[in-house]
Design a protein around this motif. Structure first.
Motif, PDB file in Angstrom:
ATOM      1  N   SER A  87       5.396  -3.549   2.330  1.00  0.00           N
ATOM      2  CA  SER A  87       5.299  -3.024   0.967  1.00  0.00           C
ATOM      3  C   SER A  87       4.384  -3.891   0.107  1.00  0.00           C
ATOM      4  O   SER A  87       3.542  -3.379  -0.639  1.00  0.00           O
ATOM      5  CB  SER A  87       6.695  -2.953   0.346  1.00  0.00           C
ATOM      6  OG  SER A  87       6.622  -2.550  -0.991  1.00  0.00           O
ATOM      7  N   ALA A  88       4.524  -5.206   0.203  1.00  0.00           N
ATOM      8  CA  ALA A  88       3.691  -6.115  -0.584  1.00  0.00           C
ATOM      9  C   ALA A  88       2.227  -6.021  -0.174  1.00  0.00           C
ATOM     10  O   ALA A  88       1.329  -5.989  -1.016  1.00  0.00           O
ATOM     11  CB  ALA A  88       4.195  -7.553  -0.434  1.00  0.00           C
ATOM     12  N   VAL A  89       1.977  -5.964   1.122  1.00  0.00           N
ATOM     13  CA  VAL A  89       0.597  -5.864   1.614  1.00  0.00           C
ATOM     14  C   VAL A  89      -0.003  -4.515   1.222  1.00  0.00           C
ATOM     15  O   VAL A  89      -1.162  -4.430   0.806  1.00  0.00           O
ATOM     16  CB  VAL A  89       0.546  -6.090   3.144  1.00  0.00           C
ATOM     17  CG1 VAL A  89      -0.825  -5.759   3.705  1.00  0.00           C
ATOM     18  CG2 VAL A  89       0.917  -7.535   3.469  1.00  0.00           C
ATOM     19  N   ALA A  90       0.788  -3.447   1.309  1.00  0.00           N
ATOM     20  CA  ALA A  90       0.296  -2.115   0.930  1.00  0.00           C
ATOM     21  C   ALA A  90      -0.055  -2.058  -0.550  1.00  0.00           C
ATOM     22  O   ALA A  90      -1.055  -1.455  -0.933  1.00  0.00           O
ATOM     23  CB  ALA A  90       1.336  -1.057   1.274  1.00  0.00           C
ATOM     24  N   ALA A  91       0.755  -2.691  -1.400  1.00  0.00           N
ATOM     25  CA  ALA A  91       0.476  -2.694  -2.834  1.00  0.00           C
ATOM     26  C   ALA A  91      -0.856  -3.389  -3.124  1.00  0.00           C
ATOM     27  O   ALA A  91      -1.673  -2.885  -3.900  1.00  0.00           O
ATOM     28  CB  ALA A  91       1.608  -3.377  -3.601  1.00  0.00           C
ATOM     29  N   LEU A  92      -1.077  -4.532  -2.497  1.00  0.00           N
ATOM     30  CA  LEU A  92      -2.333  -5.252  -2.678  1.00  0.00           C
ATOM     31  C   LEU A  92      -3.507  -4.440  -2.150  1.00  0.00           C
ATOM     32  O   LEU A  92      -4.536  -4.302  -2.818  1.00  0.00           O
ATOM     33  CB  LEU A  92      -2.279  -6.620  -1.979  1.00  0.00           C
ATOM     34  CG  LEU A  92      -3.589  -7.406  -1.944  1.00  0.00           C
ATOM     35  CD1 LEU A  92      -4.044  -7.767  -3.354  1.00  0.00           C
ATOM     36  CD2 LEU A  92      -3.435  -8.657  -1.103  1.00  0.00           C
ATOM     37  N   THR A  93      -3.356  -3.883  -0.962  1.00  0.00           N
ATOM     38  CA  THR A  93      -4.432  -3.115  -0.341  1.00  0.00           C
ATOM     39  C   THR A  93      -4.814  -1.906  -1.187  1.00  0.00           C
ATOM     40  O   THR A  93      -5.991  -1.659  -1.439  1.00  0.00           O
ATOM     41  CB  THR A  93      -4.011  -2.649   1.063  1.00  0.00           C
ATOM     42  OG1 THR A  93      -3.653  -3.792   1.836  1.00  0.00           O
ATOM     43  CG2 THR A  93      -5.133  -1.923   1.766  1.00  0.00           C
ATOM     44  N   ASP A  94      -3.811  -1.175  -1.643  1.00  0.00           N
ATOM     45  CA  ASP A  94      -4.058   0.026  -2.447  1.00  0.00           C
ATOM     46  C   ASP A  94      -4.773  -0.321  -3.750  1.00  0.00           C
ATOM     47  O   ASP A  94      -5.773   0.305  -4.105  1.00  0.00           O
ATOM     48  CB  ASP A  94      -2.739   0.737  -2.731  1.00  0.00           C
ATOM     49  CG  ASP A  94      -2.935   2.008  -3.531  1.00  0.00           C
ATOM     50  OD1 ASP A  94      -3.780   2.839  -3.121  1.00  0.00           O
ATOM     51  OD2 ASP A  94      -2.256   2.177  -4.558  1.00  0.00           O
ATOM     52  N   PHE A  95      -4.280  -1.331  -4.451  1.00  0.00           N
ATOM     53  CA  PHE A  95      -4.879  -1.702  -5.727  1.00  0.00           C
ATOM     54  C   PHE A  95      -6.303  -2.225  -5.533  1.00  0.00           C
ATOM     55  O   PHE A  95      -7.217  -1.853  -6.274  1.00  0.00           O
ATOM     56  CB  PHE A  95      -4.012  -2.738  -6.437  1.00  0.00           C
ATOM     57  CG  PHE A  95      -4.396  -2.961  -7.871  1.00  0.00           C
ATOM     58  CD1 PHE A  95      -4.107  -2.003  -8.824  1.00  0.00           C
ATOM     59  CD2 PHE A  95      -5.046  -4.115  -8.263  1.00  0.00           C
ATOM     60  CE1 PHE A  95      -4.457  -2.195 -10.156  1.00  0.00           C
ATOM     61  CE2 PHE A  95      -5.407  -4.318  -9.582  1.00  0.00           C
ATOM     62  CZ  PHE A  95      -5.111  -3.357 -10.538  1.00  0.00           C
ATOM     63  N   ALA A  96      -6.506  -3.072  -4.527  1.00  0.00           N
ATOM     64  CA  ALA A  96      -7.850  -3.618  -4.272  1.00  0.00           C
ATOM     65  C   ALA A  96      -8.822  -2.512  -3.887  1.00  0.00           C
ATOM     66  O   ALA A  96      -9.977  -2.510  -4.328  1.00  0.00           O
ATOM     67  CB  ALA A  96      -7.783  -4.675  -3.171  1.00  0.00           C
ATOM     68  N   ALA A  97      -8.371  -1.553  -3.106  1.00  0.00           N
ATOM     69  CA  ALA A  97      -9.249  -0.450  -2.700  1.00  0.00           C
ATOM     70  C   ALA A  97      -9.642   0.407  -3.897  1.00  0.00           C
ATOM     71  O   ALA A  97     -10.798   0.815  -4.028  1.00  0.00           O
ATOM     72  CB  ALA A  97      -8.567   0.403  -1.642  1.00  0.00           C
ATOM     73  N   ARG A  98      -8.675   0.678  -4.780  1.00  0.00           N
ATOM     74  CA  ARG A  98      -8.996   1.481  -5.969  1.00  0.00           C
ATOM     75  C   ARG A  98     -10.004   0.764  -6.852  1.00  0.00           C
ATOM     76  O   ARG A  98     -10.914   1.387  -7.394  1.00  0.00           O
ATOM     77  CB  ARG A  98      -7.727   1.805  -6.751  1.00  0.00           C
ATOM     78  CG  ARG A  98      -6.924   2.922  -6.095  1.00  0.00           C
ATOM     79  CD  ARG A  98      -5.736   3.330  -6.928  1.00  0.00           C
ATOM     80  NE  ARG A  98      -4.701   2.310  -6.774  1.00  0.00           N
ATOM     81  CZ  ARG A  98      -3.907   1.880  -7.746  1.00  0.00           C
ATOM     82  NH1 ARG A  98      -3.986   2.380  -8.953  1.00  0.00           N
ATOM     83  NH2 ARG A  98      -2.987   0.959  -7.513  1.00  0.00           N
ATOM     84  N   GLN A  99      -9.863  -0.557  -6.990  1.00  0.00           N
ATOM     85  CA  GLN A  99     -10.798  -1.297  -7.836  1.00  0.00           C
ATOM     86  C   GLN A  99     -12.184  -1.370  -7.194  1.00  0.00           C
ATOM     87  O   GLN A  99     -13.192  -1.260  -7.867  1.00  0.00           O
ATOM     88  CB  GLN A  99     -10.269  -2.700  -8.116  1.00  0.00           C
ATOM     89  CG  GLN A  99      -8.956  -2.704  -8.852  1.00  0.00           C
ATOM     90  CD  GLN A  99      -8.928  -1.769 -10.027  1.00  0.00           C
ATOM     91  OE1 GLN A  99      -9.812  -1.736 -10.859  1.00  0.00           O
ATOM     92  NE2 GLN A  99      -7.873  -0.960 -10.114  1.00  0.00           N
ATOM     93  N   SER A 100     -12.209  -1.539  -5.879  1.00  0.00           N
ATOM     94  CA  SER A 100     -13.503  -1.580  -5.178  1.00  0.00           C
ATOM     95  C   SER A 100     -14.216  -0.236  -5.288  1.00  0.00           C
ATOM     96  O   SER A 100     -15.419  -0.177  -5.492  1.00  0.00           O
ATOM     97  CB  SER A 100     -13.292  -1.926  -3.702  1.00  0.00           C
ATOM     98  OG  SER A 100     -12.799  -3.226  -3.577  1.00  0.00           O
ATOM     99  N   ALA A 101     -13.462   0.834  -5.159  1.00  0.00           N
ATOM    100  CA  ALA A 101     -14.064   2.175  -5.258  1.00  0.00           C
ATOM    101  C   ALA A 101     -14.572   2.428  -6.671  1.00  0.00           C
ATOM    102  O   ALA A 101     -15.656   2.977  -6.860  1.00  0.00           O
ATOM    103  CB  ALA A 101     -13.039   3.235  -4.876  1.00  0.00           C
ATOM    104  N   ALA A 102     -13.817   2.005  -7.657  1.00  0.00           N
ATOM    105  CA  ALA A 102     -14.227   2.213  -9.046  1.00  0.00           C
ATOM    106  C   ALA A 102     -15.479   1.406  -9.381  1.00  0.00           C
ATOM    107  O   ALA A 102     -16.360   1.884 -10.090  1.00  0.00           O
ATOM    108  CB  ALA A 102     -13.086   1.840  -9.990  1.00  0.00           C
ATOM    109  N   SER A 103     -15.562   0.192  -8.866  1.00  0.00           N
ATOM    110  CA  SER A 103     -16.731  -0.638  -9.182  1.00  0.00           C
ATOM    111  C   SER A 103     -17.959  -0.197  -8.395  1.00  0.00           C
ATOM    112  O   SER A 103     -19.079  -0.492  -8.783  1.00  0.00           O
ATOM    113  CB  SER A 103     -16.427  -2.111  -8.925  1.00  0.00           C
ATOM    114  OG  SER A 103     -16.240  -2.346  -7.552  1.00  0.00           O
ATOM    115  N   ALA A 104     -17.755   0.513  -7.285  1.00  0.00           N
ATOM    116  CA  ALA A 104     -18.886   0.982  -6.468  1.00  0.00           C
ATOM    117  C   ALA A 104     -19.546   2.221  -7.065  1.00  0.00           C
ATOM    118  O   ALA A 104     -20.668   2.544  -6.727  1.00  0.00           O
ATOM    119  CB  ALA A 104     -18.430   1.275  -5.038  1.00  0.00           C
ATOM    120  N   GLN A 105     -18.863   2.906  -7.948  1.00  0.00           N
ATOM    121  CA  GLN A 105     -19.413   4.140  -8.509  1.00  0.00           C
ATOM    122  C   GLN A 105     -20.331   3.871  -9.664  1.00  0.00           C
ATOM    123  O   GLN A 105     -20.350   2.996 -10.359  1.00  0.00           O
ATOM    124  CB  GLN A 105     -18.280   5.053  -8.974  1.00  0.00           C
ATOM    125  CG  GLN A 105     -17.489   5.551  -7.799  1.00  0.00           C
ATOM    126  CD  GLN A 105     -16.308   6.416  -8.242  1.00  0.00           C
ATOM    127  OE1 GLN A 105     -15.981   6.519  -9.409  1.00  0.00           O
ATOM    128  NE2 GLN A 105     -15.674   7.035  -7.273  1.00  0.00           N
TER     129      GLN A 105
END
Length: 105
Positions: A87-105
Motif C-alpha cells: 500500500s505504501a509503495v503503491a501510494a508513492l508510485t501512483d503520486f509520482a507517476a501522476r506528477q511525472s505525467a503532468a510535468s511531461a505535458q
C-alpha cells in the motif's frame, strides 16, 4: 525536450504495473518485487523533485510518501506485513507517476 513525454509515458506504464491488483498480489508473495517497485517509485520521485518545474508542495508530499514507503520496505525485513508495504509503495508510485505525467505535458 521530446524525451520528457516519453519518460512520462514510461513512468505511467511502470506505475500502472506496480499498482495493478495482480501485481500487488504478486508483490505480496515476493518481497523483492516490493523493493523493486519502491526503487522505481523512489527514482521517479527524485527525478520530479530535481525538475525545474517541480512545485514545492508536490515535492513535500512526495518526500512524505517516500519516507513512509522506505520505512515500510525496511520493516518488511522484520515482519510479514506485506500488504501495508504494498500500500505504501503503491501510494508513492501512483503520486509520482501522476506528477511525472503532468510535468511531461
Amino acid at each position: 525536450m521530446r524525451l520528457a513525454p516519453a519518460i512520462g509515458a514510461l513512468c505511467i506504464v511502470v506505475a500502472g504495473c506496480a499498482i495493478s491488483p495482480e501485481e500487488q498480489e504478486d508483490a505480496q508473495r515476493r518481497p523483492q518485487a516490493l523493493v523493486d517497485a519502491y526503487l522505481v517509485a523512489h527514482g521517479m520521485a527524485m527525478s520530479y523533485a530535481k525538475s525545474p518545474n517541480a512545485k514545492p508542495d508536490v515535492v513535500l508530499q512526495l518526500a512524505r510518501l517516500d519516507m513512509r514507503a522506505a520505512a515500510s520496505v525496511r520493516a518488511l525485513t522484520r515482519s510479514t506485513d506485506m500488504a501495508a508495504t504494498a500500500s505504501a509503495v503503491a501510494a508513492l508510485t501512483d503520486f509520482a507517476a501522476r506528477q511525472s505525467a503532468a510535468s511531461a505535458q
